[in-house]
Scaffold this active site. Structure first.
Site, PDB file in Angstrom:
ATOM      1  CG  ASN A   7      -1.847   1.063   1.362  1.00 53.77           C
ATOM      2  OD1 ASN A   7      -1.740   2.052   0.637  1.00 53.77           O
ATOM      3  ND2 ASN A   7      -2.798   0.937   2.272  1.00 53.77           N
ATOM      4  NE  ARG A  93      -5.437   2.680  -0.755  1.00 60.39           N
ATOM      5  CZ  ARG A  93      -5.176   3.867  -0.243  1.00 60.39           C
ATOM      6  NH1 ARG A  93      -4.004   4.121   0.314  1.00 60.39           N
ATOM      7  NH2 ARG A  93      -6.085   4.805  -0.274  1.00 60.39           N
ATOM      8  CG  HIS A 182     -11.948   5.999   2.340  1.00 64.31           C
ATOM      9  ND1 HIS A 182     -12.554   7.156   2.797  1.00 64.31           N
ATOM     10  CD2 HIS A 182     -10.635   6.105   2.622  1.00 64.31           C
ATOM     11  CE1 HIS A 182     -11.631   7.940   3.336  1.00 64.31           C
ATOM     12  NE2 HIS A 182     -10.457   7.332   3.243  1.00 64.31           N
ATOM     13  NE  ARG A 243      -8.112  14.981   2.417  1.00 57.50           N
ATOM     14  CZ  ARG A 243      -8.184  13.670   2.240  1.00 57.50           C
ATOM     15  NH1 ARG A 243      -9.135  13.157   1.489  1.00 57.50           N
ATOM     16  NH2 ARG A 243      -7.324  12.869   2.821  1.00 57.50           N
ATOM     17  CD  GLU A 386      -8.242   1.072   3.724  1.00 50.25           C
ATOM     18  OE1 GLU A 386      -7.661   1.564   4.709  1.00 50.25           O
ATOM     19  OE2 GLU A 386      -8.510   1.710   2.706  1.00 50.25           O
TER      20      GLU A 386
END
Ligand code: ADP
Length: 401
Positions: A7, A93, A182, A243, A386
């Site tokens: 990842n 990923r 996601h 953000r 994940e």
């Protein structure tokens, strides 16, 4: 045999080695601050006696290519892996799969070209992912490599959900649309929730809330995503650490005209100086919660705004799904912040959502149910994984070869 999962973030490399057939984790590593003055390197693994060992180093890692070489050395040196022939597959990923990829895909030259083509949509991530793929192929040319895309799970969103109300030609010519991110996490926690409830995923309406530094919501109908809060980029939707999430796009024109801010400055402001940090100066939810408890007004405001935005998305997705059976909280904040779960579900009893404050404050490993006894909607805290999901999907692809 083993599966290795890579990842690669813009300045980090996370990796995990799984033993088949049960996908037991045998080593996990993280190289942070790649390209910085000093990078931190960490590997956790089990020695031959089954005891957990940790290797930690601080060293110069200028880019992803040497990072992968360091990973390889660590896995061999620790004895976690004897040689690359032990690998049944490598799962990568990949952040952006655009409209090309709806599922995990065996990597070949054409797949790499498509990932390259998508760089303008994910300029920080897809190049790092591609380096990971190239170097892994050089190190282990005979091992099948699989790309697992963050966007793939959201490819089931219907046209009316993914299009923006902009001139249609922007979609046709520039692929401007909602992609969502996601996806691997939303997919994983939805499956975990169904399994935990002993119900068939295909019969459940789930709202999944992945709340970490980045945060997104997904509306999942019968295992298929029908809407998600992140858009063309991971900036849209929920309030995040730094953000802004949703805002009136005209704010940008106004600011450009009034202050002379450039596009790059506006971009930097929305991605790095907004969200929780913009409101109260902190982006870590633990710090914000502590400050709010001490009576700091802006920290309390940031927490309230974060949860209010979440609540609005829960409401919107109940409407989009036509009712919800289960709400899932995951990610660093979703899994650990009882106050965020409490505030974002508060006042939703008439929609069948009743959180039990005591259950919610309880902490345990694994999945936790936090709804009250008379809440028709289940509210679950599901730790995301994940890497395990990428390993699982990689295995599925290589088993079909
Ligand atoms: P990333 O999106 O980078 O993977 P994580 O999923 O690890 O991030 O989530 C990071 C966020 O989780 C941070 O805001 C952090 O403050 C928050 N977090 C972690 N532990 C707790 C906790 N015990 N209580 C509240 N927030 C927490």
């Amino acid at each position: 045999m083993k599966i290795l999962v890579l990842n690669s973030g813009s300045s980090s490399l996370k990796f995990q080695l799984f033993e088949l057939p049960d996908l037991t984790v045998i080593a996990s590593g993280l190289i942070e601050r790649i390209g910085g003055e000093y990078s931190s390197v960490r590997l956790t693994f089990c020695d031959s006696a089954g005891a957990e060992q940790v290797i930690k180093k601080n060293m110069v890692v200028p880019e992803h290519r040497p990072a992968i070489a360091i990973m390889s050395e660590l896995l061999l040196e620790s004895g976690a892996m004897a040689n690359v022939q032990e690998l049944a597959g490598i799962g990568h990923r990949v952040v952006h799969g655009g409209e090309f990829f709806h599922e995990p895909t065996l990597i070949d030259r054409a797949v790499m070209e498509a990932i390259e083509e998508l760089v303008p949509l994910a300029p920080l991530h897809n190049p790092a992912n591609l380096i990971g793929i190239r170097v892994a192929m050089e190190h282990a040319p005979t091992v099948p490599q699989v790309a697992v895309f963050d966007t793939a799970f959201h490819q089931s969103i219907p046209e009316h959900g993914y299009l923006y109300a902009l001139p249609y030609t922007l979609y046709e010519q520039h692929k401007v649309r909602r992609y969502g991110f996601h996806g691997t996490s939303h997919d994983y926690v939805a499956k975990q929730a169904a399994e935990h409830l002993g119900m068939v995923l295909g019969e459940l309406n789930i709202i999944s809330l992945h709340l970490g530094n980045g945060a997104s919501a997904a509306a999942i109908q019968g295992g298929q995503c029908i809407d998600t809060s992140m858009g063309l980029t991971p900036l849209e939707g929920l309030i995040m650490g730094t953000r802004s999430g949703d805002l009136d796009p005209a704010i940008l024109f106004y600011l450009a005209r009034e202050t002379g801010m450039t596009i790059d400055e506006l971009d930097d402001m929305l991605n790095k100086k907004s969200g929780l940090k913009g409101i109260c100066g902190e982006n870590d939810m633990r710090t914000i919660t502590e400050l709010a408890e001490q009576g700091n007004h802006q920290a309390r405001l940031a927490l309230t705004m974060f949860c209010y935005r979440l609540k609005k998305y829960i409401g919107a997705y109940i409407a989009a799904l036509g009712g919800v059976d289960c709400i899932v909280f995951t990610g660093g904040i979703g899994e650990n912040s009882a106050i965020v779960r409490q505030l974002s579900c508060q006042g939703l009893e008439r929609l069948g959502i009743g959180l039990d404050v005591e259950n919610n404050a309880f902490r345990q490993e694994g999945i936790l149910e936090v709804q009250g006894a008379d809440s028709p909607v289940k509210i679950l805290v599901v730790p995301t994984d994940e890497e395990l999901e990428i390993a699982t999907q990689t295995l599925q692809v290589i088993q079909n070869l």
